[in-house]
Design an enzyme around this catalytic site. Structure first.
Site, PDB file in Angstrom:
ATOM      1  N   LYS A 118       0.318  -1.709  -0.259  1.00 37.35           N
ATOM      2  CA  LYS A 118      -0.178   0.072  -0.118  1.00 37.35           C
ATOM      3  C   LYS A 118       0.948   1.352  -0.006  1.00 37.35           C
ATOM      4  O   LYS A 118       0.482   2.050  -0.367  1.00 37.35           O
ATOM      5  CB  LYS A 118      -1.265  -0.142   1.101  1.00 37.35           C
ATOM      6  N   LYS A 197      -3.847  -6.685  -8.214  1.00 32.00           N
ATOM      7  CA  LYS A 197      -4.811  -6.977  -7.687  1.00 32.00           C
ATOM      8  C   LYS A 197      -5.975  -7.011  -7.397  1.00 32.00           C
ATOM      9  O   LYS A 197      -6.036  -5.876  -7.773  1.00 32.00           O
ATOM     10  CB  LYS A 197      -4.566  -8.003  -6.053  1.00 32.00           C
ATOM     11  N   LYS A 200     -10.624  -2.859  -3.743  1.00 30.03           N
ATOM     12  CA  LYS A 200     -11.235  -2.018  -3.883  1.00 30.03           C
ATOM     13  C   LYS A 200     -10.584  -0.396  -3.299  1.00 30.03           C
ATOM     14  O   LYS A 200     -11.434   0.520  -4.130  1.00 30.03           O
ATOM     15  CB  LYS A 200     -12.465  -2.053  -2.188  1.00 30.03           C
TER      16      LYS A 200
HETATM   17  N1  AQP Z   1      -8.364 -10.062  -6.161  1.00 28.90           N
HETATM   18  C1  AQP Z   1      -8.828 -11.104  -5.102  1.00 28.90           C
HETATM   19  N2  AQP Z   1      -8.008 -12.037  -4.720  1.00 28.90           N
HETATM   20  C2  AQP Z   1      -8.793 -13.309  -3.975  1.00 28.90           C
HETATM   21  N3  AQP Z   1      -8.807 -13.139  -2.365  1.00 28.90           N
HETATM   22  C3  AQP Z   1      -9.417 -11.752  -2.762  1.00 28.90           C
HETATM   23  N4  AQP Z   1      -9.722 -10.500  -1.399  1.00 28.90           N
HETATM   24  C4  AQP Z   1      -9.433  -9.680  -1.480  1.00 28.90           C
HETATM   25  N5  AQP Z   1      -9.564  -9.606  -2.750  1.00 28.90           N
HETATM   26  C5  AQP Z   1      -8.340 -10.566  -3.505  1.00 28.90           C
HETATM   27  C6  AQP Z   1      -9.461 -11.368   0.115  1.00 28.90           C
HETATM   28  O1  AQP Z   1     -10.927 -11.150   0.434  1.00 28.90           O
HETATM   29  C7  AQP Z   1     -11.147 -11.007   2.134  1.00 28.90           C
HETATM   30  C8  AQP Z   1     -11.518  -9.416   2.566  1.00 28.90           C
HETATM   31  O2  AQP Z   1     -10.726  -8.751   1.703  1.00 28.90           O
HETATM   32  P1  AQP Z   1     -10.948  -7.331   2.393  1.00 28.90           P
HETATM   33  O3  AQP Z   1     -11.729  -6.430   1.864  1.00 28.90           O
HETATM   34  O4  AQP Z   1     -11.056  -7.322   4.072  1.00 28.90           O
HETATM   35  O5  AQP Z   1      -9.456  -6.965   2.593  1.00 28.90           O
HETATM   36  P2  AQP Z   1      -8.436  -6.806   1.486  1.00 28.90           P
HETATM   37  O6  AQP Z   1      -7.750  -8.361   0.548  1.00 28.90           O
HETATM   38  O7  AQP Z   1      -7.856  -5.408   1.365  1.00 28.90           O
HETATM   39  O8  AQP Z   1      -9.296  -6.662   0.093  1.00 28.90           O
HETATM   40  P3  AQP Z   1      -9.367  -5.371  -0.859  1.00 28.90           P
HETATM   41  O9  AQP Z   1     -10.849  -5.331  -2.130  1.00 28.90           O
HETATM   42  O10 AQP Z   1      -7.430  -4.610  -1.649  1.00 28.90           O
HETATM   43  O11 AQP Z   1      -9.848  -3.772  -0.623  1.00 28.90           O
HETATM   44  P4  AQP Z   1      -8.938  -2.689   0.796  1.00 28.90           P
HETATM   45  O12 AQP Z   1      -8.813  -2.001  -1.166  1.00 28.90           O
HETATM   46  O13 AQP Z   1     -10.076  -2.270   1.089  1.00 28.90           O
HETATM   47  O14 AQP Z   1      -7.647  -3.105   1.211  1.00 28.90           O
HETATM   48  C9  AQP Z   1      -9.487 -11.570   2.342  1.00 28.90           C
HETATM   49  O15 AQP Z   1      -9.602 -13.418   2.549  1.00 28.90           O
HETATM   50  C10 AQP Z   1      -9.163 -11.234   1.048  1.00 28.90           C
HETATM   51  O16 AQP Z   1      -7.774 -12.833   0.774  1.00 28.90           O
END
Ligand code: AQP
Length: 330
Positions: A118, A197, A200
């Site tokens: 990040k 990846k 969000k």
């Molecule tokens: N691209 C992905 N592929 C596989 N698994 C994913 N997960 C998230 N993105 C992918 C899985 O979803 C669960 C919840 O994730 P989260 O929203 O709590 O946090 P994150 O992984 O950081 O997801 P984002 O979309 O990337 O959120 P932001 O941008 O807010 O940080 C987890 O089990 C994750 O592995």
């Protein structure tokens, strides 16, 4: 899971930091549902404290927390079988986090790739983002979880939780359950529309509950190379195939692999197929989600019951941890 006969405690959460997307579904929610069906004791939460590390709009966070709970239910997390709750409704989590920070070496957190990624993406950093894995450890340890279904990108954080539980147990006695990550081999990191990846915070998602036309636009925005229609294409190097195969049966995968390698397949056709398969899978859930829009009291009730159930484990756990560390329980 390896030992399907033994009932386990399962916990996992998703940040309500934006709208749910295909990565969340295939990386996490699909496994959440499978573990409920296997009869385990499941705890699934909305990680709103975590979301604060990237979202600083109070109204939006409140709205997303509520709407993501409705999303969970629409996707098939049955609140009669699993506890669904909001992280902040378990105040014991923050207390446990502090207690755990006192046994967590700085080096352990400095090595965490999610924080480093990040920062590399130019997202501003604060202590919350850095300390995130300790809060995550508290989320997991507080319900004495055996097993944590997460996407590949979270594997390192579960290792951190295991390390923190180990440090604690060595210092204060074997109180904390050391959990295992549950990441089936077939669960890949889902690529986003720009090739990074799907995330969000990268604004490269294909959402689960966006209006149909928006979903179509998101799918059609997946980046492709400039190969001509005639050229054979390697499915294993294609991001479109990586997304398409998420929806396919083995037979359908074989069909599309053949179409890719034979030549004569245009990217438009593949994108249309992804859209059709997306609708085949998600339309029933999207219909259920529309119904839930008119039932906010039901969602609140589910969240209240879920938190109550989780607190039945959390309160005594934190009392035990306090006592072990020399903090009075008055
Ligand atoms: N691209 C992905 N592929 C596989 N698994 C994913 N997960 C998230 N993105 C992918 C899985 O979803 C669960 C919840 O994730 P989260 O929203 O709590 O946090 P994150 O992984 O950081 O997801 P984002 O979309 O990337 O959120 P932001 O941008 O807010 O940080 C987890 O089990 C994750 O592995």
């Amino acid at each position: 899971m390896t030992d399907a006969t033994k009932k386990k405690i399962i916990v996992s959460g998703i940040q309500p930091s934006g709208n749910l997307h295909l990565g969340n579904y295939f990386g996490a929610v699909q496994q959440f549902i499978q573990l409920i069906r296997e009869g385990h004791d499941c705890y699934y939460f909305l990680a709103n404290y975590h979301a604060l590390t990237s979202l600083h709009e109070p109204g939006r966070l409140l709205e997303l927390t509520h709407s993501t709970a409705a999303d969970y239910i629409a996707l098939g997390l049955d609140p009669e079988l699993a506890a669904i709750y909001v992280q902040s409704d378990l105040p014991e989590v923050c207390e446990l986090q502090w207690l755990l920070t006192t046994v967590t070496p700085m080096g352990l957190l400095e090595r965490c790739h999610a924080y480093k990624d990040k920062i590399a993406q130019g997202l501003s950093s604060d202590h919350g983002l850095f300390a995130y894995p300790v809060l995550q450890a508290a989320d997991i340890l507080i319900v004495r979880a055996d097993c944590v279904p997460v996407g590949q990108d979270q594997r390192q954080h579960i290792e951190v939780t295991r390390d923190i539980a180990g440090y604690f147990n060595r210092l204060y006695g074997e109180l904390l359950t050391v959990p295992e990550a549950y990441i089936p081999e077939s669960v890949a990191v889902v690529p986003g529309c720009d090739g990074r990846k799907m995330s969000k915070s990268y604004h490269n998602t294909i959402e689960l509950f966006a209006p149909e036309e928006e979903v179509r636009q998101q799918i059609f925005s997946i980046v492709t190379d400039s190969a001509s229609l005639k050229e054979p294409k390697d499915p294993d190097k294609s991001m479109l195939y990586a997304v398409l195969k998420l929806f396919c049966t083995e037979e359908e995968k074989a069909y599309w692999r053949d179409r890719f390698t034979s030549g004569g397949l245009g990217y438009r056709e593949v994108k249309q197929a992804i859209f059709d398969l997306y609708m085949r899978l998600f339309e029933p859930m999207r219909a259920r989600r529309r119904e839930l829009d008119s039932q906010p009291e039901y969602i609140d009730e589910v969240l209240r019951r879920g938190a109550e159930k989780a607190r039945k484990i959390a309160r005594p756990l934190v009392a035990e941890v306090r006592a072990a560390m020399g903090i009075p329980n008055r």
